[in-house]
Design a protein around this motif. Structure first.
Motif, PDB file in Angstrom:
ATOM      1  N   VAL A  64       0.709  -1.249   0.044  1.00  0.00           N
ATOM      2  CA  VAL A  64       0.060   0.016  -0.117  1.00  0.00           C
ATOM      3  C   VAL A  64       1.022   1.270  -0.095  1.00  0.00           C
ATOM      4  O   VAL A  64       1.768   1.476   0.817  1.00  0.00           O
ATOM      5  N   ASP A  65       0.893   2.193  -1.034  1.00  0.00           N
ATOM      6  CA  ASP A  65       1.573   3.215  -1.414  1.00  0.00           C
ATOM      7  C   ASP A  65       3.217   2.928  -1.223  1.00  0.00           C
ATOM      8  O   ASP A  65       4.039   3.528  -0.501  1.00  0.00           O
ATOM      9  N   GLY A  66       3.327   1.468  -1.686  1.00  0.00           N
ATOM     10  CA  GLY A  66       4.940   1.188  -1.730  1.00  0.00           C
ATOM     11  C   GLY A  66       5.320   0.601  -0.795  1.00  0.00           C
ATOM     12  O   GLY A  66       6.665  -0.008  -0.690  1.00  0.00           O
ATOM     13  N   ARG A  67       4.696   0.451   0.492  1.00  0.00           N
ATOM     14  CA  ARG A  67       5.196  -0.236   1.543  1.00  0.00           C
ATOM     15  C   ARG A  67       4.547  -1.524   1.770  1.00  0.00           C
ATOM     16  O   ARG A  67       3.243  -1.835   1.811  1.00  0.00           O
ATOM     17  N   PRO A  68       5.038  -2.393   2.455  1.00  0.00           N
ATOM     18  CA  PRO A  68       4.427  -3.741   2.761  1.00  0.00           C
ATOM     19  C   PRO A  68       3.193  -3.636   3.697  1.00  0.00           C
ATOM     20  O   PRO A  68       3.448  -2.618   4.618  1.00  0.00           O
ATOM     21  N   VAL A  69       2.153  -4.175   3.452  1.00  0.00           N
ATOM     22  CA  VAL A  69       0.724  -4.046   4.343  1.00  0.00           C
ATOM     23  C   VAL A  69       1.111  -4.336   5.694  1.00  0.00           C
ATOM     24  O   VAL A  69       0.437  -3.832   6.747  1.00  0.00           O
TER      25      VAL A  69
END
Length: 646
Positions: free
Chosen positions: A434-439
């Motif tokens: 999500v937005d480039g970061r692991p959820v």
């Protein structure tokens, strides 16, 4: 406990005074039943001294026969005892049932909008039966000890007055010590019950809102609060065990010490002219009558007596005067309000606290103003190592600010997909960003500040409406923001009907649709840029659903909705169709043309209707993108889950 005893004592005396005749009959039968107690020790003494020790075996056998006859007569008298007991106990149960029913009806008439008290079933069945059984047991034990002790002491006096000097002092001391423990024991018993019920309530609340706990990243806070309740129950159990040990000491003092003293002083008694038969008769009184009766009395008063007092206190408390412990049964965290101090939002069953319990997260790149991008890459998920995957190698991209609707047959995996994106579930293979970061990143910003998941069963806790709406706003929000979000999702009329944002609400008094409106208002007000609605409008009518979805479509951010009406799908930028063998993502028009399943879900619409399928809230610049991967769930029902637009 002192207050409860003082309040119940006058009622108990009035109840007993109205049944004086029953008590006298019960006393008469009890006196006849306990006649064998007196003859038990006296007959043994006479049989030994006047019979066997003097060579008159026939006299000894005659005294033993008289003693046995007294036992038979006592057994026959037991029928009268139980008949009198029924005449005393059944009216108590009937009176308690009448009080419970009258109080419940009074509350229902006085507050018709309030949800029915489900605890009344327990009061009418379990608790009234506990009161009846406990009262019956106490009456049996108390009158048995009273008449047994009287018969034994009278027998000791008739055999040799010196015996009373040995038996009475430790007996009285033990009884006084036991009576002194009753009130502390009752208080500790109540504290243990309260702690146990509070722990059960907390665990039930956490289990019900487990997905909210994980979604808000509040596992540590929830575990800490549960551990505190576990410690409270363990502490109450230790205190109760300590007073139980004192009760054992009292039993030893009153029941065992007289036997020991009798054996130690036997030589002195014999020198005083007391015969061996008298000593054996006294020992018979102590071991066969006093000690068993005393042991039964202490156990009954220590357990059934305390239980009876607690149950009667709850059953006879007038409405509006609930015992002070009632509030303790509800999780206290649900009554706390979010504060304006920055803090970590807690679970759906624990209100936010004013002090962060975790270090400040490392700074990350800010979310784009139009919302985060959601990426699923080769995601596979199954419920268990040996289970067939629900999702298999699924690739999906949700663009920033996009409005995506997920549809498919019941049980196909729609809720599983939202749970994976929210971080409640971990994929067996692949990754979700999500937005480039692991959820499920081990560090970083608080997950509840990045995304909000509203499930079908909306969560509302006991507290003010303002506290419920600010639940996901760690920095608080102004009244104007509350009003704006409430009007946007259609919550305004409910706010007005309830009396404003500062009105305390009870979840049980709200309909499922009203609870969903409050949860939607909470999500709309939150700062999270990613909103996941898992059939969060299923209890709203189509007009209310349209207004709520329009509010979230107009709200900055990315929106993913699991839909249950075809109208929701038509309003989306794109639609993700899960069909059990493959996943298809496209616009409403394209899916109508390409997918027989989607046409079935949409109500077998005809191709001529394709022009009606334009997304009502579609944001400009969004185009269909390719979607790969498969979803395996052949057991899922293929019945439609999208109702017609009405």
């Amino acid at each position: 406990m002192k207050t409860s005893t003082a309040r119940l004592a006058p009622r108990a005396m009035r109840f007993l005074r109205r049944r004086t005749r029953v008590l006298l009959l019960l006393a008469g039968w009890s006196l006849l039943e306990s006649g064998h107690t007196f003859l038990g020790g006296y007959g043994v003494a006479k049989a030994l001294d006047d019979g066997f020790l003097t060579g008159h075996t026939d006299v000894g056998l005659a005294w033993l026969a008289v003693t046995a006859l007294a036992v038979v007569i006592g057994g026959l008298a037991g029928r009268g005892v139980f008949r009198g007991l029924a005449d005393l106990v059944e009216p108590l149960r009937d009176s308690l049932v009448r009080q419970v029913v009258a109080r419940s009806l009074t509350q229902a008439v006085a507050k018709p909008a309030q949800a029915a008290d489900s605890a009344v079933i327990s009061r009418l069945t379990n608790q009234t039966e506990i009161a009846r059984d406990s009262f019956a047991g106490l009456v049996l034990v108390a009158r048995s000890f009273l008449f047994t002790a009287a018969g034994a002491l009278l027998g000791l006096l008739s055999l040799a007055p010196q015996l009373l000097l040995i038996v009475v002092p430790p007996l009285v001391a033990g009884l006084l010590l036991f009576l002194a423990t009753l009130r502390p024991m009752a208080a500790r018993q109540r504290a243990f019950l309260e702690a146990d019920e509070a722990l059960s309530t907390r665990f039930g609340a956490v289990a019900e809102g487990l997905r909210d706990v994980v979604a808000c990243g509040a596992q540590e806070q929830t575990a800490a609060r549960a551990y505190g309740l576990i410690e409270d129950e363990a502490r109450a159990a230790r205190h109760l065990a300590g007073w139980s040990a004192v009760r054992c000491l009292a039993l030893g003092l009153a029941g065992q010490l007289p036997i020991l003293l009798l054996l130690v002083t036997a030589p002195w008694l014999l020198r005083q002219g007391v015969t061996a038969g008298v000593v054996l008769g006294a020992l018979t009184y102590l071991t066969q009558s006093l000690l068993p009766a005393l042991h039964t009395l202490m156990n009954a008063l220590g357990s059934a007596g305390t239980r009876l007092l607690v149950v009667l206190d709850r059953l006879t408390t007038d409405s509006g005067q609930e015992p002070a412990t009632t509030a303790h049964f509800a999780p206290t965290a649900t009554h706390s309000a979010p504060t304006t101090t920055p803090t970590t939002p807690t679970t759906a069953h624990s209100a936010p606290t004013a002090t962060p319990t975790t270090p400040a997260p490392a700074p990350v790149a800010p979310t784009p103003p139009n919302g985060p991008r959601v990426d699923l890459r080769a995601v596979t998920f199954a419920y268990g190592p040996g289970a067939q995957p629900v999702l298999h190698d699924l690739d999906l991209t949700v663009q920033p600010g996009e409005h995506l609707v997920v549809v498919g047959p019941s049980g196909i995996g729609k809720s599983t997909l939202t749970a994976l994106i929210a971080g409640l579930l971990a994929p067996g293979h692949g990754e979700i960003r999500v937005d480039g970061r692991p959820v499920r990143a081990p560090s970083g910003p608080d997950p509840s500040l990045q995304r909000v998941l509203i499930p079908q069963q909306a969560y509302v806790f006991s507290g003010t409406l303002r506290e419920n709406l600010l639940y996901l706003c760690p920095d608080g929000a102004s009244t104007s923001a509350l009003e704006s979000s409430s009007e946007a999702v259609g919550l305004g009329p409910l706010v007005h009907r309830l009396g404003g944002f500062d009105t305390r609400i009870a979840p049980g008094s709200l309909s499922q649709g009203e609870r969903q409106l409050i949860a939607l208002g909470r999500a709309h007000l939150s700062p999270a840029p990613l909103i996941l609605l898992d059939e969060a409008t299923c209890h709203l009518d189509p007009a209310a659903e349209l207004r709520a979805e329009r509010a979230f479509a107009d709200r900055p951010g990315t929106l993913i909705i699991v839909a249950h009406r075809i109208a929701s799908a038509r309003r989306a930028d794109r639609i993700l169709l899960l069909d059990g063998t493959r996943a298809t993502c496209d616009t409403h028009d394209e899916l109508l043309a390409r997918s027989a399943l989607y046409r079935d879900l949409a109500g077998s619409w005809h191709p001529q209707a394709l022009g009606r399928g334009q997304g009502l809230f579609r944001k400009p610049g969004l185009k269909p993108v390719a979607l790969t991967g498969q979803l395996h769930n052949p057991s899922a029902s293929m019945r439609p889950t999208l109702g017609p637009e009405s």
